[in-house]
Design a protein around this motif. Structure first.
Motif, PDB file in Angstrom:
ATOM      1  N   ALA A   6      -1.108  48.037 -39.353  1.00 47.63           N
ATOM      2  CA  ALA A   6      -2.468  48.107 -39.874  1.00 47.63           C
ATOM      3  C   ALA A   6      -3.314  47.027 -39.196  1.00 47.63           C
ATOM      4  O   ALA A   6      -3.015  45.838 -39.305  1.00 47.63           O
ATOM      5  CB  ALA A   6      -2.467  47.898 -41.385  1.00 47.63           C
ATOM      6  N   ARG A  24       0.898  43.982 -40.368  1.00 47.84           N
ATOM      7  CA  ARG A  24      -0.561  43.921 -40.453  1.00 47.84           C
ATOM      8  C   ARG A  24      -1.083  42.852 -39.500  1.00 47.84           C
ATOM      9  O   ARG A  24      -0.498  41.783 -39.348  1.00 47.84           O
ATOM     10  CB  ARG A  24      -0.987  43.595 -41.889  1.00 47.84           C
ATOM     11  N   TRP A  38      -6.828  45.286 -39.171  1.00 46.20           N
ATOM     12  CA  TRP A  38      -7.971  45.087 -40.057  1.00 46.20           C
ATOM     13  C   TRP A  38      -9.011  44.201 -39.378  1.00 46.20           C
ATOM     14  O   TRP A  38      -8.667  43.286 -38.638  1.00 46.20           O
ATOM     15  CB  TRP A  38      -7.539  44.414 -41.364  1.00 46.20           C
ATOM     16  N   GLU A  68      -4.921  41.015 -38.606  1.00 51.83           N
ATOM     17  CA  GLU A  68      -6.308  40.876 -39.053  1.00 51.83           C
ATOM     18  C   GLU A  68      -7.090  40.087 -38.013  1.00 51.83           C
ATOM     19  O   GLU A  68      -6.642  39.051 -37.521  1.00 51.83           O
ATOM     20  CB  GLU A  68      -6.370  40.150 -40.400  1.00 51.83           C
TER      21      GLU A  68
END
Length: 549
Positions: free
Chosen positions: A391, A432, A393, A434
């Motif tokens: 993911a 993840r 972000w 970011e």
């Protein structure tokens, strides 16, 4: 070369010996002449002080058997003088080694002695060339009544000089022999050091070396045993950004402290070592020499690294396209199934959702990041991340206007950090990454966080070193340059690049780029008759005026 050097040194030694001998003989001859004249003067002074001599000149005539002649001959034989002549004020001899000359005037002028002066000279008389001493002859009342002249045979002086020459030449010959031996030893050493090359060979080698050093497309840096720069060719000057002023300086003085100086100085060992100098990526190799010095070569890999990075970017784009193609194929199969089942309303809804999701993703990025290059980069990286089950972000705090001075440089930084983060979290649960991009005045602050294993504290500075990497090298070259270039880019703009542990695990990279945004334009100053606080009238174009009419 050995024979030439030996002959030259022997000739020099022989010349020095001859010169030294000549320089010694010249003052020796003068010294012997002076000693002979001093001796003659001393005998004359002794003779003139004999009271029998002065009394005989005053009381007796000049005869062969007179008292003056007898006393003078006694002194002459005792002192080994060539002659002793006693004369009165009228220059008549009272004594002489040749009795027939008694009673006759002297052949040389005794005026100085009769005037009260003492004379030393080398002169020629009736007995030949001699060293002479002349003094006045005084009576009991200290009145000058004549003179005394004494001569030392000059042949004896010359004989002493000649007798000294063999010993002098013996010393000179010994010195010449020692000099020849030293010359032979030095020539042998020169022969070993020059590997028995002739002068013409050495000259040709030097010319070839100059042509080779300045003609090859690799940088060459020669160092002496103290680590100081001894030679730079043209390519080394270009790659390192230094000039002739660096010759004679140490590497730290010429290049500054850093990996480049450490590699060239041998403090970092290995072959094909990567280093970054300015904006260039260099490959260095160092070869020590027998005398403790070293030669380092440099190759420019900047273009190759750029091609490799473009290849990596192309591969990333291909991966993104492959992922999109795979996802698009699945959606098309789904849409085809809905249409075959005559579920038209569900098909329309499905297409709307897919288009909305893509639009939402793009709008989410472009809303926060207004620079088109960075926005396109992150949209593409999001597709790749989704294919790798990661993911990606964009932080809610992200705000970046479309006013960057160097957007391509920031694209390089963001791309490197995001790629590293994706590699770190790939295959881990709940992966993840970011990205946060925000501005503080004219400064851009970039943070990239991941949920990967993180970086040990003792390696947090090491990862920014050229050549350091935990990944397998790609086919086009070596790894370990991305983070180094990121730090160099930040430091060149006066910023910094650091890494720390992220909250909840993983790594957090922070890049600070001061003055990444241009200075804001000043507010326009209103001029004219508009009063303070009044709203100036809006300008209407000519076309609008025509329409109003």
């Amino acid at each position: 070369m050995f024979s030439q050097v030996l002959l030259m040194q022997v000739a020099i030694a022989a010349g020095v010996a001859v010169l030294a001998t000549g320089l010694f003989l010249a003052p020796l001859s003068k010294q012997l002449d002076h000693e002979a004249m001093r001796r003659a003067l001393a005998i004359a002074q002794t003779t003139a002080q004999d009271p029998h001599i002065a009394e005989g000149v005053q009381t007796t005539p000049p005869t062969r058997n007179g008292p003056v002649q007898k006393e003078a001959e006694r002194i002459r034989k005792a002192t080994h003088a060539e002659y002793i002549v006693v004369l009165n004020r009228r220059k008549i001899r009272w004594s002489h080694p040749t009795p027939s000359e008694i009673g006759r005037p002297v052949s040389t002028d005794p005026s100085d002695a009769l005037a009260g002066k003492e004379v030393m000279e080398i002169d020629k008389g009736t007995l030949g060339r001699s060293a002479r001493g002349k003094v006045p002859l005084y009576d009991a009342d200290h009145r000058i009544i004549g003179a005394v002249s004494v001569g030392i045979a000059y042949d004896s002086v010359r004989a002493r000089l000649i007798s000294a020459i063999p010993g002098l030449f013996a010393y000179a010959g010994g010195a010449l022999a020692v000099g020849a031996l030293a010359a032979w030893l030095i020539s042998r050493r020169v022969q070993r050091q020059t590997r028995d090359l002739a002068f013409s060979d050495i000259s040709a080698l030097l010319a070839e070396r100059e042509a080779m050093l300045h003609g090859i497309r690799e940088g060459v840096v020669a160092l002496d045993r103290s680590g100081r720069i001894r030679l730079l060719n043209d390519e080394a000057r270009r790659l390192l950004g230094i000039g002739d002023e660096a010759v004679g300086k140490s590497l730290d003085e010429a290049l500054g402290e850093g990996r480049t100086a450490d590699v060239l100085a041998g403090r970092v060992t290995g072959t094909d070592l990567l280093t970054v100098r300015g904006q260039r990526v260099l490959v260095a190799n160092r070869m020590p020499t027998d005398d403790g010095a070293a030669v380092a070569t440099l190759r420019d890999r900047t273009e190759l690294e750029q091609l490799g990075r473009e290849l990596d970017s192309t591969r990333g784009l291909i991966d993104a396209l492959r992922a999109q193609d795979h996802e698009h194929a699945n959606r098309m199969h789904t849409l085809l199934g809905l249409l075959e089942l005559e579920m038209y309303d569900d098909a329309v809804e499905f297409v709307g959702e897919v288009v909305g999701d893509h639009r939402a993703t793009a709008e989410q990025v472009t809303e926060k990041i207004q620079d088109p290059l960075l926005a396109a980069l992150l949209v593409g990286k999001a597709t790749v991340a989704a294919e790798r089950a990661v993911a990606l972000w964009v932080s809610e705090r992200t705000r970046l206007p479309d006013r960057l001075i160097d957007p391509r440089g920031l694209v390089t930084v963001v791309g490197n950090l995001v790629d590293n983060a994706l590699d770190a979290v790939a295959g881990t649960p709940h992966a993840r990454v970011e990205v946060e991009l925000r501005t503080e005045g004219r400064t851009v602050v970039l943070r990239v966080r991941d949920t990967g294993p993180g970086i040990p504290q003792d390696q947090q500075e090491l990862i920014f070193t050229e050549g350091w990497s935990t990944k397998k090298p790609p086919a086009h070259g070596k790894r370990g340059l991305g983070l180094s270039l990121v730090r160099r880019l930040a430091e060149r703009q006066g910023g910094s690049a650091t890494v720390s542990a992220a909250d909840g695990g993983g790594a957090e990279f922070t890049i600070v780029l001061p003055e990444a945004l241009p200075e804001p334009e000043p507010e326009p100053v209103l001029t004219g008759s508009v009063e303070a606080g009044a709203t100036p009238p809006a300008r209407i174009s000519t076309a609008a005026e025509e329409e109003a009419r």
